[in-house]
Scaffold this active site. Sequence first.
Site, mmCIF file in Angstrom:
data_model
loop_
_atom_site.group_PDB
_atom_site.id
_atom_site.type_symbol
_atom_site.label_atom_id
_atom_site.label_comp_id
_atom_site.label_asym_id
_atom_site.label_seq_id
_atom_site.Cartn_x
_atom_site.Cartn_y
_atom_site.Cartn_z
ATOM 1 N N THR A 1 -10.732 -37.488 52.884
ATOM 2 C CA THR A 1 -10.726 -38.491 51.813
ATOM 3 C C THR A 1 -10.640 -37.793 50.456
ATOM 4 O O THR A 1 -10.823 -38.437 49.425
ATOM 5 C CB THR A 1 -12.010 -39.372 51.818
ATOM 6 O OG1 THR A 1 -13.143 -38.507 51.673
ATOM 7 C CG2 THR A 1 -12.133 -40.210 53.062
ATOM 8 N N ASP B 1 -7.026 -40.515 54.531
ATOM 9 C CA ASP B 1 -6.890 -41.563 53.519
ATOM 10 C C ASP B 1 -5.958 -41.108 52.400
ATOM 11 O O ASP B 1 -5.551 -41.918 51.574
ATOM 12 C CB ASP B 1 -8.278 -41.890 52.946
ATOM 13 C CG ASP B 1 -8.252 -43.042 51.946
ATOM 14 O OD1 ASP B 1 -7.640 -44.085 52.267
ATOM 15 O OD2 ASP B 1 -8.828 -42.900 50.848
ATOM 16 N N HIS C 1 -4.810 -44.553 51.087
ATOM 17 C CA HIS C 1 -5.630 -44.172 49.918
ATOM 18 C C HIS C 1 -6.488 -45.345 49.421
ATOM 19 O O HIS C 1 -6.359 -45.769 48.262
ATOM 20 C CB HIS C 1 -4.756 -43.621 48.783
ATOM 21 C CG HIS C 1 -5.508 -42.750 47.828
ATOM 22 N ND1 HIS C 1 -4.933 -41.733 47.111
ATOM 23 C CD2 HIS C 1 -6.826 -42.753 47.468
ATOM 24 C CE1 HIS C 1 -5.843 -41.156 46.338
ATOM 25 N NE2 HIS C 1 -7.009 -41.767 46.531
ATOM 26 N N ILE C 2 -7.363 -45.833 50.288
ATOM 27 C CA ILE C 2 -8.182 -47.000 49.926
ATOM 28 C C ILE C 2 -9.650 -46.635 49.689
ATOM 29 O O ILE C 2 -10.510 -47.510 49.665
ATOM 30 C CB ILE C 2 -8.112 -48.106 51.016
ATOM 31 C CG1 ILE C 2 -8.613 -47.582 52.383
ATOM 32 C CG2 ILE C 2 -6.715 -48.686 51.119
ATOM 33 C CD1 ILE C 2 -8.923 -48.677 53.384
ATOM 34 N N GLY C 3 -9.928 -45.325 49.534
ATOM 35 C CA GLY C 3 -11.325 -44.890 49.410
ATOM 36 C C GLY C 3 -12.176 -45.754 48.490
ATOM 37 O O GLY C 3 -13.258 -46.213 48.856
ATOM 38 N N SER C 4 -11.696 -46.005 47.285
ATOM 39 C CA SER C 4 -12.516 -46.747 46.315
ATOM 40 C C SER C 4 -12.089 -48.208 46.205
ATOM 41 O O SER C 4 -12.548 -48.922 45.307
ATOM 42 C CB SER C 4 -12.409 -46.082 44.938
ATOM 43 O OG SER C 4 -11.087 -46.177 44.448
ATOM 44 N N GLU D 1 2.058 -38.714 48.202
ATOM 45 C CA GLU D 1 1.859 -40.171 48.322
ATOM 46 C C GLU D 1 2.823 -40.908 47.388
ATOM 47 O O GLU D 1 3.003 -40.468 46.257
ATOM 48 C CB GLU D 1 0.429 -40.550 47.916
ATOM 49 C CG GLU D 1 -0.622 -40.008 48.832
ATOM 50 C CD GLU D 1 -2.047 -40.324 48.317
ATOM 51 O OE1 GLU D 1 -2.194 -41.138 47.383
ATOM 52 O OE2 GLU D 1 -2.985 -39.731 48.852
ATOM 53 N N ARG E 1 -8.113 -35.036 48.830
ATOM 54 C CA ARG E 1 -6.754 -35.163 48.306
ATOM 55 C C ARG E 1 -5.787 -34.622 49.350
ATOM 56 O O ARG E 1 -6.111 -33.675 50.077
ATOM 57 C CB ARG E 1 -6.582 -34.364 47.003
ATOM 58 C CG ARG E 1 -7.157 -35.042 45.761
ATOM 59 C CD ARG E 1 -6.361 -36.280 45.345
ATOM 60 N NE ARG E 1 -6.891 -36.923 44.151
ATOM 61 C CZ ARG E 1 -7.694 -37.990 44.156
ATOM 62 N NH1 ARG E 1 -8.076 -38.545 45.302
ATOM 63 N NH2 ARG E 1 -8.111 -38.515 43.015
ATOM 64 N N ILE F 1 -19.759 -37.623 47.137
ATOM 65 C CA ILE F 1 -19.205 -38.372 48.283
ATOM 66 C C ILE F 1 -19.573 -37.670 49.589
ATOM 67 O O ILE F 1 -19.880 -38.325 50.593
ATOM 68 C CB ILE F 1 -17.678 -38.555 48.120
ATOM 69 C CG1 ILE F 1 -17.396 -39.379 46.854
ATOM 70 C CG2 ILE F 1 -17.074 -39.235 49.354
ATOM 71 C CD1 ILE F 1 -15.936 -39.414 46.420
HETATM 72 P P1 NAP Z 1 -18.169 -34.061 43.275
HETATM 73 O O1 NAP Z 1 -19.486 -34.742 43.259
HETATM 74 O O2 NAP Z 1 -17.769 -33.239 42.093
HETATM 75 O O3 NAP Z 1 -18.087 -33.189 44.609
HETATM 76 C C1 NAP Z 1 -17.099 -32.233 44.844
HETATM 77 C C2 NAP Z 1 -17.774 -31.039 45.480
HETATM 78 O O4 NAP Z 1 -16.765 -30.096 45.853
HETATM 79 C C3 NAP Z 1 -18.741 -30.310 44.525
HETATM 80 O O5 NAP Z 1 -19.926 -30.058 45.218
HETATM 81 C C4 NAP Z 1 -17.995 -29.036 44.205
HETATM 82 O O6 NAP Z 1 -18.853 -27.950 43.972
HETATM 83 C C5 NAP Z 1 -17.257 -28.815 45.496
HETATM 84 N N1 NAP Z 1 -16.156 -27.861 45.319
HETATM 85 C C6 NAP Z 1 -15.387 -27.664 44.229
HETATM 86 N N2 NAP Z 1 -14.513 -26.676 44.473
HETATM 87 C C7 NAP Z 1 -14.762 -26.242 45.730
HETATM 88 C C8 NAP Z 1 -14.209 -25.225 46.539
HETATM 89 N N3 NAP Z 1 -13.227 -24.429 46.072
HETATM 90 N N4 NAP Z 1 -14.709 -25.044 47.759
HETATM 91 C C9 NAP Z 1 -15.717 -25.815 48.215
HETATM 92 N N5 NAP Z 1 -16.287 -26.794 47.505
HETATM 93 C C10 NAP Z 1 -15.813 -26.998 46.267
HETATM 94 O O7 NAP Z 1 -16.982 -35.127 43.466
HETATM 95 P P2 NAP Z 1 -17.017 -36.464 44.334
HETATM 96 O O8 NAP Z 1 -17.320 -37.610 43.454
HETATM 97 O O9 NAP Z 1 -17.817 -36.242 45.559
HETATM 98 O O10 NAP Z 1 -15.460 -36.561 44.705
HETATM 99 C C11 NAP Z 1 -14.867 -35.547 45.493
HETATM 100 C C12 NAP Z 1 -13.371 -35.723 45.574
HETATM 101 O O11 NAP Z 1 -13.089 -36.865 46.364
HETATM 102 C C13 NAP Z 1 -12.674 -36.003 44.249
HETATM 103 O O12 NAP Z 1 -12.359 -34.822 43.549
HETATM 104 C C14 NAP Z 1 -11.441 -36.761 44.665
HETATM 105 O O13 NAP Z 1 -10.363 -35.851 44.837
HETATM 106 C C15 NAP Z 1 -11.813 -37.349 46.000
HETATM 107 N N6 NAP Z 1 -11.887 -38.818 45.971
HETATM 108 C C16 NAP Z 1 -11.070 -39.532 46.767
HETATM 109 C C17 NAP Z 1 -11.151 -40.910 46.799
HETATM 110 C C18 NAP Z 1 -10.270 -41.721 47.700
HETATM 111 O O14 NAP Z 1 -9.918 -42.838 47.341
HETATM 112 N N7 NAP Z 1 -9.921 -41.207 48.867
HETATM 113 C C19 NAP Z 1 -12.089 -41.576 45.994
HETATM 114 C C20 NAP Z 1 -12.913 -40.814 45.186
HETATM 115 C C21 NAP Z 1 -12.804 -39.440 45.182
HETATM 116 P P3 NAP Z 1 -19.268 -27.569 42.458
HETATM 117 O O15 NAP Z 1 -20.118 -28.701 41.975
HETATM 118 O O16 NAP Z 1 -19.979 -26.281 42.646
HETATM 119 O O17 NAP Z 1 -17.975 -27.465 41.687
#
Ligand code: NAP
Length: 311
Positions: free
Chosen positions: A235, A261, A284-287, A266, A237, A156
């Site tokens: 966006t 978001d 919380h409407i991200g997806s 929540e 958590r 993301i």
């Molecule tokens: P992703 O591809 O796994 O990206 C998360 C990134 O954060 C990875 O690059 C990860 O690195 C990094 N990370 C993990 N721990 C970290 C730390 N301590 N410090 C800095 N970076 C760190 O996941 P994504 O699909 O982009 O989703 C990310 C997050 O968005 C989800 O976990 C979820 O909580 C949130 N989300 C929210 C919504 C919404 O509706 N608002 C929708 C979807 C997702 P590594 O790969 O090295 O672990």
Amino acid sequence: MKHVIVTQDLPADVLQATAARFQVSQISLKALGPEAFLKQIGEPDALIVSPGDPVNAALIAELPESVRVISSYSVGLDHVDLAAAEARGITVTNTPDVLTDATADVALLLILGALRGAAEAFRMISEDRWTGWQPAQVFGRDVTGKRLGIYGAGRIGLATVKRAQAFGMPVHYWSGRSRSADFDAIGAEPVSDMDAFLSRCDVLSLHCPSTPTTRGLVNAALIEKLPPRAVLINTGRGDLVVDGDVIAALKSCRLGAVGLDVFNGEPDIDPRYRTLSNAFVLPHIGSATEETRLAMGKVLLANLHDALSGT
Ligand code: NAP
């Protein structure tokens, strides 16, 4: 037919597709609480859960032996105690990738809304306070040229970079954890030193998961390292930020604005976010698009099918 418990109201099409392949019982974990939930579920093969369902170690420990899979209708898995599930030999699945674009769209919506004062502008109309065009009314700030810092260099975050670049924002990302070839390839600059990273964030956008390391990341000390009137976008958590510190910084204008978001606790958000003129907030409407929620449903069902076949 395998028996699946659905804990929240899935979109009708997703529920229908699930019911075509599994015996489905809808039982709300949040409404009932763990004790009554456990009494009602019988001996299912799987649970379909969502963010906000507290699938903690205590609940997992009490699940019947029959439960082989916990399938989350989300990419984030912070609501599930993964270690406890692993200890019980329960497979946990999520729905990554298909929600990347929709969530990055919301990150951009928040960046634009926060910088342009959309919260106050919207209220001016909805509260019938608008007296007509005026030279000095709802001053926002330009998006073009603002330096965007991405914390959490994953899917993301990357999709957010691509969108922000189209709006003329130079982008850097924190590479202190790991450097991303994908980010480098599109010209996002890696900055491994956290203080240097923060000092360049006119806009700081959070895209990491909620983990013990990242919870409470944005506190008063971090905010002090941002440029004056920086904008915070979340966006990821809600528990990545300390609400009291963020709200104090919004009130003193140490933070220029926030676009949020996701929230601690929540849907019982800190009420001050509702009234601050520099807080642009969404539920919380991200997806939450028709296409994305259907796509998440397809991934969810494929996950369940794979995890349950052969059991
Ligand atoms: P992703 O591809 O796994 O990206 C998360 C990134 O954060 C990875 O690059 C990860 O690195 C990094 N990370 C993990 N721990 C970290 C730390 N301590 N410090 C800095 N970076 C760190 O996941 P994504 O699909 O982009 O989703 C990310 C997050 O968005 C989800 O976990 C979820 O909580 C949130 N989300 C929210 C919504 C919404 O509706 N608002 C929708 C979807 C997702 P590594 O790969 O090295 O672990």
